[in-house]
Design an enzyme around this catalytic site. Structure first.
Site, mmCIF file in Angstrom:
data_model
loop_
_atom_site.group_PDB
_atom_site.id
_atom_site.type_symbol
_atom_site.label_atom_id
_atom_site.label_comp_id
_atom_site.label_asym_id
_atom_site.label_seq_id
_atom_site.Cartn_x
_atom_site.Cartn_y
_atom_site.Cartn_z
ATOM 1 N N LYS A 124 0.822 -1.205 0.000
ATOM 2 C CA LYS A 124 0.000 0.000 0.000
ATOM 3 C C LYS A 124 0.862 1.264 0.000
ATOM 4 C CE LYS A 124 -3.536 2.803 0.893
ATOM 5 N NZ LYS A 124 -4.376 3.325 -0.189
ATOM 6 N N LYS B 52 1.079 12.376 5.068
ATOM 7 C CA LYS B 52 1.325 11.312 6.050
ATOM 8 C C LYS B 52 1.776 10.028 5.361
ATOM 9 C CE LYS B 52 -1.820 8.665 7.071
ATOM 10 N NZ LYS B 52 -2.304 7.310 6.642
#
Length: 297
Positions: free
Chosen positions: A170, A239
């Site tokens: 991911k 992030k």
């Protein structure tokens, strides 16, 4: 306890949509979110605490903003670990640190619980349709038990390997997503300022070597004024890029390309676009290029 009941922790932008797809498939969902109105809005059975969710189902899904919150939910007082029992499966659908995921998996294994990491891709639109791509890591036997859970929420499920492999995949995917969105935003602002027809520019890009997900799927909408609101924000994109940087540092891989998206999405946040969809990074770049907007009504 019904085998067709799922516990769901984190009913936000992505989690709420996934929970809704599970409900629409006839699966009972017991949910908890920091926003105590979220469960009611979505239609899931509300639980007053994380412990209540864990007590209500053999399979518990989590969709949370980052590893720090995941760790609090799992390891905190009356959290998943405290309330859990032998044989349960906990599925982390968050974008999280692979090293944190491996550590949590080891802790749950001590209690004979399985921890499966399942990174999701496709954004809010795919979550709405139950058409996400899942990249999954963890114990093969636990993953095999989750087939009926994946069916209502995903069009593609790829088992990547052991614990942490799903979240690693991911982060790699999200970094490429960040690079292509930031770079394409810059190119489109330059094209606009150069006086090019942006529809024609996209036609060229999409039949040439510059083609990418942003040119194919985002900017054909953005140039007509549709920013595809509701997806990943610039703060969350930043992030994810930071998590990618941590990952490659741990792996001993140098990242020469991280500065571009860090600067672009950092700029977007500084200029007030941090809490809206990351596609608005094109407006941030346009702002410092003289107030350029791709679409003018």
């Amino acid at each position: 306890m019904s085998d067709q009941r799922i516990g769901f922790i984190g009913l936000g932008n992505m989690g709420g949509r996934m929970a809704r797809c599970l409900l629409d498939a006839g699966i009972e969902v017991v949910g908890y979110d920091a926003d105590d109105k979220a469960a009611q809005r979505i239609g899931v059975t509300p639980a007053p605490s994380i412990a209540e969710v864990v007590g209500a189902a053999d399979i518990v899904l989590m969709s949370l903003p980052d590893s720090h919150i995941v760790e609090k939910v799992v390891e905190g007082s009356d959290g998943v670990l405290d309330a859990g029992r032998s044989g349960q499966i906990v599925v982390d659908l968050s974008t999280a640190s692979a090293s944190s995921t491996k550590r949590l998996a080891a802790r749950l294994a001590e209690k004979d619980m399985a921890y499966v990491d399942a990174g999701v891709s496709g954004g809010a639109a795919a979550a709405e349709r139950g058409a996400l791509t899942l990249m999954v890591g963890g114990d093969p036997a636990a993953i095999e038990r989750l087939g009926w859970v994946w069916e209502p929420i995903a069009k593609s499920v790829v088992v990547m390997g052991d614990s942490g492999a799903g979240h690693t995949t991911k982060l790699l995917n999200n970094f490429l997503n960040a690079v292509s969105l930031a770079a394409t935003s810059e190119v489109m602002v330059a094209g606009k300022k150069a006086g090019l027809d942006l529809h024609k520019l996209l036609e060229v890009l999409n039949s040439s070597s510059g083609v990418n997900f942003a040119t194919l799927n985002r900017f054909p909408k953005i140039v007509d004024g549709d920013y595809l609101e509701g997806g990943l924000t610039s703060k969350l994109m930043t992030k994810d890029v930071v998590l990618y940087g941590d990952l490659v540092h741990e792996l001993g891989v140098s990242s020469m390309n991280i500065s571009g998206p860090m600067a672009s999405f950092g700029l977007a946040t500084a200029l007030g676009y941090g809490d809206v969809i990351s596609n608005r990074v094109v407006d941030a770049i346009g702002d410092i290029a003289g107030g350029i907007r791709l679409y003018e009504s």
